[in-house]
Write a protein that holds these residues in place. Structure first.
Motif, PDB file in Angstrom:
ATOM      1  N   GLY A  13       2.247   9.006 -12.096  1.00 46.55           N
ATOM      2  CA  GLY A  13       3.252   8.409 -11.217  1.00 46.55           C
ATOM      3  C   GLY A  13       3.024   6.914 -11.057  1.00 46.55           C
ATOM      4  O   GLY A  13       3.961   6.108 -11.146  1.00 46.55           O
ATOM      5  N   LEU A  14       1.779   6.538 -10.844  1.00 43.27           N
ATOM      6  CA  LEU A  14       1.469   5.120 -10.621  1.00 43.27           C
ATOM      7  C   LEU A  14       1.709   4.297 -11.883  1.00 43.27           C
ATOM      8  O   LEU A  14       2.137   3.145 -11.808  1.00 43.27           O
ATOM      9  CB  LEU A  14       0.023   4.966 -10.142  1.00 43.27           C
ATOM     10  CG  LEU A  14      -0.183   5.325  -8.666  1.00 43.27           C
ATOM     11  CD1 LEU A  14      -1.651   5.543  -8.346  1.00 43.27           C
ATOM     12  CD2 LEU A  14       0.393   4.225  -7.757  1.00 43.27           C
ATOM     13  N   GLN A  15       1.435   4.908 -13.044  1.00 40.73           N
ATOM     14  CA  GLN A  15       1.656   4.160 -14.285  1.00 40.73           C
ATOM     15  C   GLN A  15       3.139   3.876 -14.511  1.00 40.73           C
ATOM     16  O   GLN A  15       3.490   2.958 -15.238  1.00 40.73           O
ATOM     17  CB  GLN A  15       1.047   4.911 -15.472  1.00 40.73           C
ATOM     18  CG  GLN A  15      -0.470   4.701 -15.510  1.00 40.73           C
ATOM     19  CD  GLN A  15      -1.160   5.511 -16.578  1.00 40.73           C
ATOM     20  OE1 GLN A  15      -0.856   6.684 -16.757  1.00 40.73           O
ATOM     21  NE2 GLN A  15      -2.089   4.903 -17.278  1.00 40.73           N
TER      22      GLN A  15
ATOM     23  N   PRO B  94       0.835  -1.206   0.000  1.00 44.07           N
ATOM     24  CA  PRO B  94       0.000   0.000   0.000  1.00 44.07           C
ATOM     25  C   PRO B  94       0.868   1.253   0.000  1.00 44.07           C
ATOM     26  O   PRO B  94       1.084   1.875   1.020  1.00 44.07           O
ATOM     27  CB  PRO B  94      -0.817  -0.147   1.283  1.00 44.07           C
ATOM     28  CG  PRO B  94       0.013  -1.024   2.168  1.00 44.07           C
ATOM     29  CD  PRO B  94       0.864  -1.874   1.301  1.00 44.07           C
ATOM     30  N   THR B  95       1.380   1.590  -1.154  1.00 51.11           N
ATOM     31  CA  THR B  95       2.189   2.794  -1.263  1.00 51.11           C
ATOM     32  C   THR B  95       1.301   3.992  -0.958  1.00 51.11           C
ATOM     33  O   THR B  95       0.075   3.933  -1.078  1.00 51.11           O
ATOM     34  CB  THR B  95       2.740   2.948  -2.688  1.00 51.11           C
ATOM     35  OG1 THR B  95       1.630   3.180  -3.550  1.00 51.11           O
ATOM     36  CG2 THR B  95       3.504   1.722  -3.123  1.00 51.11           C
ATOM     37  N   ALA B  96       1.938   5.075  -0.578  1.00 53.47           N
ATOM     38  CA  ALA B  96       1.192   6.291  -0.257  1.00 53.47           C
ATOM     39  C   ALA B  96       0.347   6.729  -1.449  1.00 53.47           C
ATOM     40  O   ALA B  96      -0.806   7.142  -1.300  1.00 53.47           O
ATOM     41  CB  ALA B  96       2.161   7.392   0.160  1.00 53.47           C
ATOM     42  N   SER B  97       0.895   6.614  -2.660  1.00 54.90           N
ATOM     43  CA  SER B  97       0.146   7.053  -3.849  1.00 54.90           C
ATOM     44  C   SER B  97      -1.116   6.236  -4.047  1.00 54.90           C
ATOM     45  O   SER B  97      -2.169   6.762  -4.390  1.00 54.90           O
ATOM     46  CB  SER B  97       1.005   6.915  -5.104  1.00 54.90           C
ATOM     47  OG  SER B  97       2.094   7.768  -5.032  1.00 54.90           O
ATOM     48  N   LEU B  98      -0.997   4.931  -3.846  1.00 55.88           N
ATOM     49  CA  LEU B  98      -2.177   4.082  -4.026  1.00 55.88           C
ATOM     50  C   LEU B  98      -3.238   4.426  -2.987  1.00 55.88           C
ATOM     51  O   LEU B  98      -4.429   4.456  -3.302  1.00 55.88           O
ATOM     52  CB  LEU B  98      -1.797   2.608  -3.878  1.00 55.88           C
ATOM     53  CG  LEU B  98      -1.465   1.846  -5.139  1.00 55.88           C
ATOM     54  CD1 LEU B  98      -1.185   0.384  -4.795  1.00 55.88           C
ATOM     55  CD2 LEU B  98      -2.618   1.921  -6.159  1.00 55.88           C
ATOM     56  N   THR B  99      -2.813   4.677  -1.763  1.00 50.61           N
ATOM     57  CA  THR B  99      -3.760   5.042  -0.718  1.00 50.61           C
ATOM     58  C   THR B  99      -4.466   6.347  -1.074  1.00 50.61           C
ATOM     59  O   THR B  99      -5.690   6.464  -0.949  1.00 50.61           O
ATOM     60  CB  THR B  99      -3.023   5.182   0.636  1.00 50.61           C
ATOM     61  OG1 THR B  99      -2.305   3.972   0.867  1.00 50.61           O
ATOM     62  CG2 THR B  99      -3.993   5.445   1.766  1.00 50.61           C
TER      63      THR B  99
ATOM     64  N   THR C 159      -4.206  -5.912 -10.677  1.00 51.00           N
ATOM     65  CA  THR C 159      -5.510  -5.281 -10.443  1.00 51.00           C
ATOM     66  C   THR C 159      -5.356  -3.766 -10.273  1.00 51.00           C
ATOM     67  O   THR C 159      -6.108  -2.981 -10.860  1.00 51.00           O
ATOM     68  CB  THR C 159      -6.192  -5.891  -9.202  1.00 51.00           C
ATOM     69  OG1 THR C 159      -6.440  -7.273  -9.471  1.00 51.00           O
ATOM     70  CG2 THR C 159      -7.511  -5.197  -8.894  1.00 51.00           C
ATOM     71  N   ASP C 160      -4.361  -3.370  -9.471  1.00 53.18           N
ATOM     72  CA  ASP C 160      -4.138  -1.933  -9.284  1.00 53.18           C
ATOM     73  C   ASP C 160      -3.786  -1.261 -10.613  1.00 53.18           C
ATOM     74  O   ASP C 160      -4.260  -0.168 -10.911  1.00 53.18           O
ATOM     75  CB  ASP C 160      -3.030  -1.707  -8.254  1.00 53.18           C
ATOM     76  CG  ASP C 160      -3.480  -2.062  -6.844  1.00 53.18           C
ATOM     77  OD1 ASP C 160      -4.677  -1.852  -6.547  1.00 53.18           O
ATOM     78  OD2 ASP C 160      -2.656  -2.543  -6.058  1.00 53.18           O
TER      79      ASP C 160
END
Lengths: 505, 505
Positions: free
Chosen positions: B76-78, B10-15, B86-87
């Motif tokens: 950033g997430l990409q 659970p990276t900060a960005s995903l949260t 899934t994410d």
């Protein structure tokens, strides 16, 4: 009252304010709909998701209300010299809301919300065990959080003021104490006198639910319920909810053993009319709604008790009642006997079962305990004993167990200290208004005896409803009655009514 | 399909992304509830206020989707190399939504919304006059606005693609043209062959509405409707609405002359199951919902037509139907005759009255006209004549007047070009899925004949529903069937079924 003037010049600031308030009002309406649906049609499995939606809508509304841009806008408008009176009052009301919202840190709001969820679990557990014990720590933490909340308003004369102001924006604890002392001193002997007389026979029933539903709708329509703008649905706990002033929803619950459901509908329609008759010019300003819970409750109690338990009202409706349920269910076709039955006064340990006269004593009991908790002069551990002692003192009753005593209401599980007084304030204000109404509408009894509520409804629109939150509750009451909150009219009216019904001296 | 792996760290960005999507999803849910209420319980007087609430919720959701902070987060997430599949798919789906939302300027969104209100007035006026004239200018402006919208996506091979992508994210106009040509070439001769045979007798009725309601609920429960999570209410135009995947609402309308209402409930429950069986891990991500209108329609049509008009299904339910309505209303107690009656094929000029076989021709007609309007090869002024000519060509019918011709649907009054194809895509996809289902569930007919839909429902959950929007519609279809959109299975199934029912060669 604001006199009709030319509208304000639509300055850019006012237009911006209206846009911001419109958005805020829309978010509140979306939340109101979600709340209404939760209690009427939502399948039970939707509860968790609904909680998330309500939390998000609440957070977005709160962010808008505490936005520094709004504060700047309000400051600027307050310094605009030629602002029209209505606009100035809107600005002042929103400024009070925003100030209150800004004073409470988000962290505390979050703590309260989280603890409320936990405290409800504890309350239900305690109820199931019929023992205050499991709820004690949760309530103690609620009290701590409310004391912290009170600390956000250091200028208040009493720590309970901050709680009261969430529901009654300009009433002080001191004033409530004075008025409730007056109320208590009048009610306790009156109720003792009545209790010494034999109780009238209760209505035998049964009252089939489908006929109650039909009749409730007929009566609601006679009060002012319009099919174009209102709904009447079923809910476990009856309530009224406005979704703006053009969409009013009331709910009911019927029990074939009693006619309580009919009176509850009259009560909720009274709430609904307050919202429905707000000046449409106040729509989407956040000011187009009832000004306080006490004033709101005055409207519901006025219709439920002052109209709905009166001889004039039943002169018209009693024949319809006989037609619907038959004389046997009503214990005969005698109107005076029916009026005695629906005006029975008997102390009961349960607030929600209390009659018009004893109800306020239940409120005084809770208010005094809440104040003592906030002052720290009563420990939560000692609450059940204090509850039982006060029940004996005020109502002359012994409390069988916590479930029918200190655990009977869910309000404290929600941490809602400061809420209970509004119920008695409703009784008091309704009576103060009723004194003026009877003077200004001399043919009211004849109207009601013909089934005509138009003059009464229009009076309420003109003097109370249309103003929304433009005046504070005290200003509104002073404008109409020339008096501040005063229990004497309520006491006088009760004594006159029950004196006649029970043949008191 | 994503294989079960360890969850992402659970990276900060995903949260942060999850929080933002949760808020967006909550706003969408609040709007969905407001829309459901508008069509079920809202008193008519609430309409204006409801419009404001919906506009505000839509604006707030749009602002969140187009927020530059979201774009930065997604970028950033990409570029995060070890994102769980899934994410990664959630990020990709939301990025497509955000890109589409950002590409259309707010000014154009506002112009479209405002013109939609005006165009509906014009459409109603034209309907009342039974004359396309009053609607012509309004529709012409809709087409201009949609051409402007198409201009926001200059990379598209065809201007109609931009409209189609609002409902079918990865389908091209060219592909639809190819598949619809295949469909048309198969349907037209089949329908002509059937029309040469005598029509089966219709069911005499009547079918009392209260018994239809009871039976609809029984059938819905057999499909998977759970009282804990679903509602079945009345509405003028039946629809399904999910408020998150734990609160599913379907609506119905019954007419005592026909059983159409029963089939409509099966249809809407099919939509509802798609939402209800989404993976709960996708809740509050905006990805936990049906992937496209065409795939959604495949689920409703599968239950309405492939299950709900089958011999296996009625082997179980026909006795119950006889019990509810009596043999006389059903024209006898013969199951084969009943099956012929509910599978009657007869061209009609009205889309909403069309049967399973002719329905898609109504869609092809509208699609071809919409494409021509967008290409500019058909002028709006020439639309009624083009409509009538195509009705003759495809259905062999003359159109009596505009009201039962070009003015019959409200979709164009809303400016909803690109929507109609999804109805026929639903038929096509349902048949493609059905081919796989019949192969993988060899005892399906026996199951249905016992009233047991469990295996079918679980198959749909596993292969279609649980994925929500993790795959594009084409990916989903390819994963399940190994094929892209293809009308052949639908044509084959129709020919097999009607061949048997009508004794075709």
């Amino acid at each position: 009252m604001p006199s009709p003037k030319k509208p304000s010049k639509p300055t850019a600031s006012l237009t911006t304010l209206r846009e911001r308030l419109g958005e805020l009002d829309d978010l509140t309406q979306a939340a109101s709909l979600a709340g209404w649906d939760e209690q009427t049609y939502m399948p039970p499995g939707g509860a968790a998701g609904r909680g998330e939606v309500l939390a998000t809508l609440g957070r977005l509304a709160h962010a808008r209300l505490t936005d520094p841009g709004l504060a700047t806008l309000l400051d600027g408008l307050q310094q605009t010299p030629d602002l029209q009176e209505t606009d100035a009052r809107i600005v002042a009301a929103v400024d009070r809301d925003a100030d209150r919202a800004r004073r409470v840190p988000d962290r505390l709001v979050g703590d309260i919300a989280r603890h409320t969820a936990a405290a409800q679990v504890a309350w239900h557990e305690a109820r199931a065990a019929d023992d205050f014990g499991p709820f004690q720590a949760a309530l103690a933490h609620h009290v701590e959080l409310r004391q912290e909340l009170a600390g956000c308003f250091p200028e208040a004369a009493h720590p309970y003021d901050a709680l009261l102001h969430a529901f009654e924006p300009d009433l002080t604890t001191e004033r409530v104490q004075t008025v409730f002392a007056q109320l208590r001193d009048g009610l306790v002997p009156l109720i003792q006198e009545i209790a010494a007389r034999p109780a009238p026979p209760t209505l035998p029933g049964p009252f089939p639910v489908d006929r109650q539903r039909d009749l409730a709708l007929e009566i609601a329509r006679a009060q002012g319920f319009e099919d174009e703008h209102w709904r009447l649905d079923l809910a476990v706990h009856p309530f009224a909810q406005s979704l703006g002033l053009a969409d009013i929803r009331v709910t009911a619950r019927y029990d074939e053993r009693t006619l309580t459901g009919l009176f509850a509908v009259m009560h909720e329609v009274g709430h609904g009319l307050y919202e429905r008759q707000t000046d449409p010019a106040l729509a989407r300003t956040t000011v187009g709604t009832g000004v306080s819970l006490g004033i709101h409750e005055s409207q519901s109690r006025l219709w439920e008790n002052l109209v709905g338990r009166s001889e004039a009202f039943w002169t018209h409706w009693h024949p319809r009642l006989l037609e619907a349920f038959g004389a046997r269910a009503l214990g005969g076709d005698d109107l005076p006997a029916f009026l005695r039955a629906i005006n029975t006064v008997r102390p009961s340990p349960i607030r929600v079962e209390a009659d018009e006269a004893t109800y306020s004593l239940h409120v005084i009991l809770r208010f005094e305990l809440e104040v003592a908790l906030m002052e720290g002069t009563l420990a939560v551990a000692d609450l059940p004993a204090a509850w039982n002692a006060k029940t004996k003192e005020l109502l002359g009753l012994d409390v069988a167990s916590d479930k029918v005593g200190v655990l009977q209401d869910i309000h404290w599980a929600y941490g809602e200290l400061g809420y209970f007084p509004t119920y008695a304030i409703g009784n008091i204000v309704a009576a103060q208004l009723w004194t003026v109404i009877r003077r200004e509408l001399p043919t009211l009894d004849e109207d009601l005896a013909r089934g005509d509520t138009t003059a009464l409804r229009e009076w309420l629109r003109e003097h109370v409803h249309r103003h929304g939150r433009l005046f504070t509750p005290s200003e509104l009451l002073m404008n109409i009655t020339g008096s501040e909150l005063d229990a004497q009219p309520f006491l006088d009216q009760l004594r006159a009514k029950y004196g006649a019904l029970y043949g008191l001296g």
